[in-house]
Write a protein that holds these residues in place. Structure first.
Motif, PDB file in Angstrom:
ATOM      1  N   GLN A   1      -5.322 -12.735   2.336  1.00 48.65           N
ATOM      2  CA  GLN A   1      -4.064 -12.227   1.798  1.00 48.65           C
ATOM      3  C   GLN A   1      -3.983 -10.711   1.969  1.00 48.65           C
ATOM      4  OE1 GLN A   1      -3.824 -12.247  -2.549  1.00 48.65           O
ATOM      5  NE2 GLN A   1      -1.660 -12.783  -2.449  1.00 48.65           N
ATOM      6  N   GLN A   2      -5.073 -10.070   1.739  1.00 48.45           N
ATOM      7  CA  GLN A   2      -5.052  -8.614   1.832  1.00 48.45           C
ATOM      8  C   GLN A   2      -4.941  -8.093   3.250  1.00 48.45           C
ATOM      9  OE1 GLN A   2      -7.682  -6.433  -1.015  1.00 48.45           O
ATOM     10  NE2 GLN A   2      -8.339  -8.488  -1.583  1.00 48.45           N
ATOM     11  N   LYS A   3      -5.081  -8.982   4.181  1.00 49.30           N
ATOM     12  CA  LYS A   3      -4.957  -8.546   5.574  1.00 49.30           C
ATOM     13  C   LYS A   3      -3.510  -8.672   6.042  1.00 49.30           C
ATOM     14  CE  LYS A   3      -9.667  -9.842   6.804  1.00 49.30           C
ATOM     15  NZ  LYS A   3     -10.518 -10.773   7.598  1.00 49.30           N
ATOM     16  N   LYS A   4      -2.729  -9.228   5.177  1.00 47.83           N
ATOM     17  CA  LYS A   4      -1.336  -9.401   5.556  1.00 47.83           C
ATOM     18  C   LYS A   4      -0.558  -8.127   5.304  1.00 47.83           C
ATOM     19  CE  LYS A   4      -1.400 -14.360   5.027  1.00 47.83           C
ATOM     20  NZ  LYS A   4      -0.763 -15.557   4.473  1.00 47.83           N
ATOM     21  N   TYR A   5       0.666  -8.174   5.722  1.00 47.61           N
ATOM     22  CA  TYR A   5       1.485  -6.976   5.576  1.00 47.61           C
ATOM     23  C   TYR A   5       2.657  -7.118   4.632  1.00 47.61           C
ATOM     24  CZ  TYR A   5      -1.315  -5.904   9.609  1.00 47.61           C
ATOM     25  OH  TYR A   5      -2.384  -5.696  10.444  1.00 47.61           O
ATOM     26  N   CYS A   6       3.112  -5.988   4.222  1.00 49.81           N
ATOM     27  CA  CYS A   6       4.246  -5.978   3.311  1.00 49.81           C
ATOM     28  C   CYS A   6       5.454  -6.554   4.035  1.00 49.81           C
ATOM     29  CB  CYS A   6       4.539  -4.527   2.873  1.00 49.81           C
ATOM     30  SG  CYS A   6       6.069  -4.375   1.932  1.00 49.81           S
ATOM     31  N   PRO A   7       6.103  -7.486   3.437  1.00 52.45           N
ATOM     32  CA  PRO A   7       7.257  -8.123   4.054  1.00 52.45           C
ATOM     33  C   PRO A   7       8.432  -7.160   4.207  1.00 52.45           C
ATOM     34  CG  PRO A   7       7.139  -8.738   1.789  1.00 52.45           C
ATOM     35  CD  PRO A   7       5.854  -8.001   2.100  1.00 52.45           C
ATOM     36  N   ASN A   8       8.336  -6.110   3.499  1.00 47.42           N
ATOM     37  CA  ASN A   8       9.441  -5.146   3.526  1.00 47.42           C
ATOM     38  C   ASN A   8       9.211  -3.991   4.494  1.00 47.42           C
ATOM     39  OD1 ASN A   8      11.951  -4.073   2.395  1.00 47.42           O
ATOM     40  ND2 ASN A   8      10.635  -2.466   1.583  1.00 47.42           N
ATOM     41  N   CYS A   9       8.043  -3.407   4.439  1.00 46.51           N
ATOM     42  CA  CYS A   9       7.805  -2.246   5.310  1.00 46.51           C
ATOM     43  C   CYS A   9       6.658  -2.462   6.285  1.00 46.51           C
ATOM     44  CB  CYS A   9       7.558  -1.002   4.465  1.00 46.51           C
ATOM     45  SG  CYS A   9       5.933  -0.998   3.652  1.00 46.51           S
TER      46      CYS A   9
ATOM     47  N   ALA B   1       0.831  -1.215   0.000  1.00 47.57           N
ATOM     48  CA  ALA B   1       0.000   0.000   0.000  1.00 47.57           C
ATOM     49  C   ALA B   1       0.860   1.257   0.000  1.00 47.57           C
ATOM     50  CB  ALA B   1      -0.920   0.002   1.216  1.00 47.57           C
ATOM     51  N   ARG B   2       2.027   1.123   0.543  1.00 53.86           N
ATOM     52  CA  ARG B   2       2.895   2.294   0.581  1.00 53.86           C
ATOM     53  C   ARG B   2       3.833   2.322  -0.606  1.00 53.86           C
ATOM     54  NH1 ARG B   2       5.499   2.273   6.452  1.00 53.86           N
ATOM     55  NH2 ARG B   2       3.555   2.156   7.613  1.00 53.86           N
ATOM     56  N   ASN B   3       3.717   1.323  -1.371  1.00 54.59           N
ATOM     57  CA  ASN B   3       4.573   1.267  -2.547  1.00 54.59           C
ATOM     58  C   ASN B   3       6.038   1.378  -2.165  1.00 54.59           C
ATOM     59  OD1 ASN B   3       5.173   1.169  -5.303  1.00 54.59           O
ATOM     60  ND2 ASN B   3       5.417   3.380  -5.356  1.00 54.59           N
ATOM     61  N   CYS B   4       6.379   0.715  -1.136  1.00 52.34           N
ATOM     62  CA  CYS B   4       7.783   0.791  -0.709  1.00 52.34           C
ATOM     63  C   CYS B   4       8.684   0.119  -1.734  1.00 52.34           C
ATOM     64  CB  CYS B   4       7.962   0.117   0.645  1.00 52.34           C
ATOM     65  SG  CYS B   4       7.807  -1.682   0.589  1.00 52.34           S
ATOM     66  N   THR B   5       9.916   0.502  -1.680  1.00 51.99           N
ATOM     67  CA  THR B   5      10.878  -0.082  -2.606  1.00 51.99           C
ATOM     68  C   THR B   5      11.643  -1.159  -1.856  1.00 51.99           C
ATOM     69  OG1 THR B   5      11.122   1.980  -3.807  1.00 51.99           O
ATOM     70  CG2 THR B   5      12.914   0.377  -3.998  1.00 51.99           C
TER      71      THR B   5
ATOM     72  N   ALA C   1       7.179  -1.781 -16.161  1.00 48.51           N
ATOM     73  CA  ALA C   1       8.537  -1.846 -15.692  1.00 48.51           C
ATOM     74  C   ALA C   1       9.023  -0.438 -15.527  1.00 48.51           C
ATOM     75  CB  ALA C   1       9.382  -2.562 -16.727  1.00 48.51           C
ATOM     76  N   CYS C   2       8.687   0.334 -16.488  1.00 53.24           N
ATOM     77  CA  CYS C   2       9.128   1.701 -16.459  1.00 53.24           C
ATOM     78  C   CYS C   2       8.606   2.390 -15.239  1.00 53.24           C
ATOM     79  CB  CYS C   2       8.599   2.386 -17.696  1.00 53.24           C
ATOM     80  SG  CYS C   2       9.712   3.568 -18.328  1.00 53.24           S
ATOM     81  N   ARG C   3       7.394   2.180 -15.020  1.00 53.99           N
ATOM     82  CA  ARG C   3       6.799   2.894 -13.927  1.00 53.99           C
ATOM     83  C   ARG C   3       7.157   2.321 -12.587  1.00 53.99           C
ATOM     84  NH1 ARG C   3       1.355   2.171 -13.909  1.00 53.99           N
ATOM     85  NH2 ARG C   3       1.286   3.879 -12.495  1.00 53.99           N
ATOM     86  N   PHE C   4       7.207   1.076 -12.545  1.00 50.08           N
ATOM     87  CA  PHE C   4       7.422   0.469 -11.259  1.00 50.08           C
ATOM     88  C   PHE C   4       8.843   0.028 -10.983  1.00 50.08           C
ATOM     89  CE2 PHE C   4       3.127  -0.013 -12.552  1.00 50.08           C
ATOM     90  CZ  PHE C   4       2.444   0.422 -11.438  1.00 50.08           C
ATOM     91  N   ASN C   5       9.622   0.136 -11.925  1.00 53.51           N
ATOM     92  CA  ASN C   5      10.950  -0.348 -11.686  1.00 53.51           C
ATOM     93  C   ASN C   5      12.023   0.539 -12.279  1.00 53.51           C
ATOM     94  OD1 ASN C   5      10.139  -3.059 -10.602  1.00 53.51           O
ATOM     95  ND2 ASN C   5       8.975  -2.833 -12.489  1.00 53.51           N
TER      96      ASN C   5
END
Length: 460
Positions: free
Chosen positions: A97-105, A72-76, A339-343
């Motif tokens: 699944q949507q109740k889970k959290y980002c493994p990164n942030c 949701a935070r679009n973390c990198t 890819a361009c946008r997200f990466n």
DNA sequence: AAATGCGGGCCGG
DNA sequence: CCGGCCCGCATTT
């Protein structure tokens, strides 16, 4: 000629001579005829997360795209990519699944719905006739690719074996990882193509291309619960990388606004395509271009040609595309945009990209897409050399569901885009990546570039 | 536990 | 009528 059929036709082509090689990531208005012996076709598989949709027609299996799950935070992620999980097909599982959290942030996960078909999810149709399995796709995914099914399975398997009980973030690859992964490989036809220019970071598509890189990425990935490891979940980056190395022509198909469809997709986009066009979207790849001479709608994206007014597109385009596409197997794929946008991508790629982008219009992206900014910011922040990238309104919109409720989004978007198109002669708006180079969240898309590009309809 | 298919049923265009 | 979609059920993985 062969693409004159429609999945709904009472009678489909009988010719069973040639079958298309299985396409894992069909994207666009295309059709394929697979052999009924093709395992992947038999299972109606797709890299995209497709769920069964009741169309009240037992002869035709219809499936619609669920989109992709992102942070949701679009973390990198540490590797510079973004989290792009595969939405669970099962409704119940998806909710969990949507109740889970980002493994990164650790922020919430968010489901980006697919609205690539007139504001509705892209749909895929499967129909078995004789020795053939007819496949027809409608719509162009307006979101990043999720983790492929095979990857998801591999990851889950690995997690299970690895941590039946332990929750350590660092999990080791199970002894049989390699074996299981191989087992999941798709069509035998797909040969492993090692692109030395590729960074170790590999994406889903790489699964079949660069096993070594994949393994490395996998090994270093951090597993968290049911969440995909960062490295595995990002297909996009890979897309970028692989293309340049192949000398791909950089053309960015701006996303065709789904809103556009209501007015003309029936005639152009939705019409049968000439499968004889070579596709080669690098993304799908090296895979496709290398072994599956494919017939893919991707050829459509090849040239950033000006789009013609509604209703007058075809003949010309077709010619352009059919001719050149055959010659130049390197087509950019819609995914590239993602890819361009997200990466991130290499400067090389950027340069190439720039070369094909023509600025025709300008607009403020912020005005309507805060989320887009969000993505842009993260994505591009890391690449100062990234000069430009295509962005389309649709994409931006679709990327940020929160901005527009799903229920109303489709209609609203359609109207908006239709109007927009009418006023701009169906010009596709493309955001220039460089407009959001600085890392601030406040980015202006002053450098908006739009390019008209026509939808080729090879079928006619 | 999930993925897949099937099909009844509702709804809006 | 058509297309999208929700829901429950059954089977398979």
């Amino acid at each position: 000629m062969k693409l004159t059929w429609d999945i709904n036709d009472p009678k489909l082509p009988q010719e069973s001579r040639h079958f298309d090689s299985f396409q894992e990531w069909p994207d666009g208005y295309l059709r394929f005829i697979y052999s009924n012996e093709d395992k992947n076709a038999q299972r109606h598989l797709s890299g995209w997360a497709m769920r069964n949709t009741n169309n009240h027609n037992c002869q035709i299996l219809k499936k619609s795209c669920l989109g992709v799950v992102v942070c949701a935070r679009n973390c990198t992620l540490p590797d510079g990519t973004k989290l792009q999980l595969r939405p669970a097909i099962c409704d119940k599982a998806r909710q969990k699944q949507q109740k889970k959290y980002c493994p990164n942030c650790s922020s919430m996960l968010e489901l980006i719905p697919c609205r690539g078909h007139s504001g509705y999810p892209v749909t895929n149709f499967w129909r078995h006739e004789g020795k053939a399995i007819f496949f027809q796709a409608k719509g162009i995914h307006d979101h990043p690719r999720p983790e492929s099914k095979s990857e998801t399975e591999v990851r889950r398997t690995a997690l299970k074996k690895q941590t039946p009980s332990s929750h350590s973030s660092q999990k080791k690859r199970p002894p049989d990882f390699q074996a299981s992964r191989q087992h999941l490989h798709w069509p035998e036809k797909i040969s492993i193509i090692t692109d030395t220019s590729l960074p170790l970071l590999t994406q889903p598509h790489n699964l079949f291309q660069n096993t070594e890189a994949y393994n490395i990425a996998y090994d270093t990935a951090i597993f968290q619960g049911d969440v995909t490891s960062p490295l595995q979940s990002y297909p996009s980056p890979k897309i970028f990388v692989s293309k340049p190395s192949c000398g791909y022509e950089y053309t960015f198909p701006s996303y065709i606004n789904s809103g556009l469809y209501p007015t003309f997709h029936k005639n152009t986009m939705d019409s049968p395509m000439d499968t004889d066009h070579l596709n080669l979207n690098g993304l799908q790849h090296n895979l496709n271009s290398a072994n599956i001479h494919g017939k893919n709608f991707d050829s459509l994206w090849k040239h950033p040609v000006l789009k013609q007014p509604l209703g007058e597109t075809n003949s010309e385009e077709r010619n352009n595309h059919s001719g050149s596409s055959q010659v130049n197997p390197n087509h950019s794929h819609c995914s590239e945009e993602y890819a361009c946008r997200f990466n991130t991508h290499s400067s090389l790629e950027v340069q190439a990209l720039q070369a094909v982008i023509t600025t025709t219009t300008k607009m403020s992206f912020e005005a309507y897409k805060p989320p887009a900014v969000k993505y842009c910011e993260n994505v591009y922040a890391k690449d100062d050399d990234l000069l430009s990238c295509t962005l389309t309104e649709d994409i931006a919109e679709s990327v940020y569901p929160e901005i527009s409720p799903q229920e109303d989004w489709g209609a609203g978007k359609s109207n908006l885009t239709d109007e927009h198109f009418l006023h701009t002669n169906k010009v596709e708006h493309i955001a220039s990546v460089n407009t959001c180079q600085d890392n601030t969240t406040e980015k202006n898309y002053a450098g908006y570039e739009s390019q008209t590009f026509r939808f080729e309809n090879a079928g006619y």
